[in-house]
Design an enzyme around this catalytic site. Sequence first.
Site, PDB file in Angstrom:
ATOM      1  N   SER A   1      29.380  39.136  33.853  1.00  0.00           N
ATOM      2  CA  SER A   1      30.164  39.154  32.615  1.00  0.00           C
ATOM      3  C   SER A   1      29.561  39.996  31.505  1.00  0.00           C
ATOM      4  O   SER A   1      30.278  40.487  30.645  1.00  0.00           O
ATOM      5  CB  SER A   1      30.371  37.725  32.114  1.00  0.00           C
ATOM      6  OG  SER A   1      29.134  37.094  31.887  1.00  0.00           O
TER       7      SER A   1
ATOM      8  N   HIS B   1      36.048  37.674  35.790  1.00  0.00           N
ATOM      9  CA  HIS B   1      36.336  39.035  35.313  1.00  0.00           C
ATOM     10  C   HIS B   1      36.880  39.950  36.405  1.00  0.00           C
ATOM     11  O   HIS B   1      37.125  41.127  36.153  1.00  0.00           O
ATOM     12  CB  HIS B   1      35.084  39.641  34.675  1.00  0.00           C
ATOM     13  CG  HIS B   1      34.611  38.836  33.501  1.00  0.00           C
ATOM     14  ND1 HIS B   1      35.138  38.984  32.239  1.00  0.00           N
ATOM     15  CD2 HIS B   1      33.706  37.835  33.420  1.00  0.00           C
ATOM     16  CE1 HIS B   1      34.567  38.126  31.413  1.00  0.00           C
ATOM     17  NE2 HIS B   1      33.683  37.406  32.113  1.00  0.00           N
TER      18      HIS B   1
ATOM     19  N   LYS C   1      41.674  35.568  30.919  1.00  0.00           N
ATOM     20  CA  LYS C   1      41.146  36.939  30.737  1.00  0.00           C
ATOM     21  C   LYS C   1      42.230  37.923  31.193  1.00  0.00           C
ATOM     22  O   LYS C   1      43.223  38.062  30.493  1.00  0.00           O
ATOM     23  CB  LYS C   1      39.811  37.053  31.461  1.00  0.00           C
ATOM     24  CG  LYS C   1      38.814  36.068  30.826  1.00  0.00           C
ATOM     25  CD  LYS C   1      37.444  36.152  31.392  1.00  0.00           C
ATOM     26  CE  LYS C   1      36.464  35.322  30.585  1.00  0.00           C
ATOM     27  NZ  LYS C   1      36.620  33.860  30.674  1.00  0.00           N
TER      28      LYS C   1
HETATM   29  C1  LIG Z   1      31.717  34.571  34.542  1.00  0.00           C
HETATM   30  C2  LIG Z   1      32.374  33.559  33.637  1.00  0.00           C
HETATM   31  N1  LIG Z   1      32.606  32.331  34.113  1.00  0.00           N
HETATM   32  C3  LIG Z   1      33.181  31.386  33.352  1.00  0.00           C
HETATM   33  C4  LIG Z   1      33.568  31.650  32.060  1.00  0.00           C
HETATM   34  C5  LIG Z   1      34.169  30.560  31.235  1.00  0.00           C
HETATM   35  O1  LIG Z   1      35.571  30.709  31.270  1.00  0.00           O
HETATM   36  P1  LIG Z   1      36.473  30.103  30.089  1.00  0.00           P
HETATM   37  O2  LIG Z   1      36.387  31.077  28.956  1.00  0.00           O
HETATM   38  O3  LIG Z   1      37.834  29.999  30.695  1.00  0.00           O
HETATM   39  O4  LIG Z   1      35.876  28.768  29.758  1.00  0.00           O
HETATM   40  C6  LIG Z   1      33.357  32.911  31.530  1.00  0.00           C
HETATM   41  C7  LIG Z   1      33.767  33.176  30.119  1.00  0.00           C
HETATM   42  O5  LIG Z   1      33.600  34.176  29.537  1.00  0.00           O
HETATM   43  C8  LIG Z   1      32.738  33.896  32.332  1.00  0.00           C
HETATM   44  O6  LIG Z   1      32.486  35.106  31.842  1.00  0.00           O
END
Ligand SMILES: Cc1ncc(COP(=O)(O)O)c(C=O)c1O
Length: 390
Positions: free
Chosen positions: A177, A205, A236
């Site tokens: 991320s 992502h 996203k």
């Molecule tokens: C790799 C990853 N997993 C999980 C999440 C968490 O997702 P959410 O924003 O739906 O809580 C994110 C959030 O940016 C992320 O980048």
Amino acid sequence: METFLEELGLLKEQGLYRQMRLVQGCQRSRVILDGREVLLLCSNNYLGLADHPLLKEAAIRAVEKYGVSSGASRLVSGTMELHQALEKRIARFKGTEAALVFNSGYAANTGIIPALTGKGDIIFCDRLNHASILDGCLLSRAKLVRYPHNDMPALQRLITANETTGRRLIITDGVFSMDGDLACLPELVALKKEFDALLMVDDAHGTGVLGTGGRGTSEHFDLLPEVDIQMGTLGKALGSFGAYVAASEGIIDYLVNRARSFIFSTSLPPSVLAASIAAFDLVDSSEGALLRGKLASNVTLFRSALCSAGVDTMGSETQIVPVFVGEPQPVMDFSRFLLEEGIFVQGIRPPTVPAGSCRLRCTIMATHARTDLERAIDAIIRGGKRVGVI
Ligand SMILES: Cc1ncc(COP(=O)(O)O)c(C=O)c1O
């Protein structure tokens, strides 16, 4: 109270203090920030679906038919027709037997990981995995072994050195991320087979973006059936909200009975569920393919121009394009400079990324105009020279 204020003061001194910025209106490629129009270069709305007419219409129709709330958790009275319809749609999209939705990616990771592992089990977790994965691992009480980022020989050594009669879970971001690089999925699949481990990929992502059909990192590597637990988010590229896990019927049934963030929380509301179904339909359509094509060409334009100018984009292979800076103060100066130039991009600092690796995290959208990206490239190059990273 005093101690909290002292700590905040310390964060300010260290350049680590965080503040929210107010965005007015829709999450488009240009937004109104603090009353001024700026180019949005830090949103995960990669395909521009967050205000797509089809998603908005689906949400409005769902509110009219089902109201605004699900009223309870899924195992009480909160399972509605739209939950089932969305889960069927996700399973069809991913080619799995079943799927389950969670209220967010954070809730999914902190629910799935402690459900699948506990005392006596071992989790092998990439060092650069998202914070929600780490929190899920810590909640599980399984032994946690963090392997150096994408270092497959090191992972193999660590699995060999850490014997167990319990379960082994290997877990990775599909697209990292904060770095925008990809997991080494073929090697991870080989290791999971060699050591009889479960493989979980968080494709927050990658979903909607990677692979010819937008099915994510595992489609990109042609390994869709090989990933045991495919987690992804809906807020996203899909432009909606929430998260999912796609897996075998047995694993999904187990999570329904064991994942505490699923069991003990009011479920997603009808508007969000309907918008998510519309988003999957769109990602699966010719319009979805067009948007992925537009995103890919925007990414190529942006990243290759920065790399040619000597910017360190930290091995990015996707729409997440970091600009390496190093320390907190210069990265915040850089971000401020860009805002003065009408470009909104966040500086990313510890604890989100390791100390000494502060960066601007630029994210590209299919809906960015070429001229806007060229303006951003020019400003980033000038800013990079000012803070001494070019
Ligand atoms: C790799 C990853 N997993 C999980 C999440 C968490 O997702 P959410 O924003 O739906 O809580 C994110 C959030 O940016 C992320 O980048």
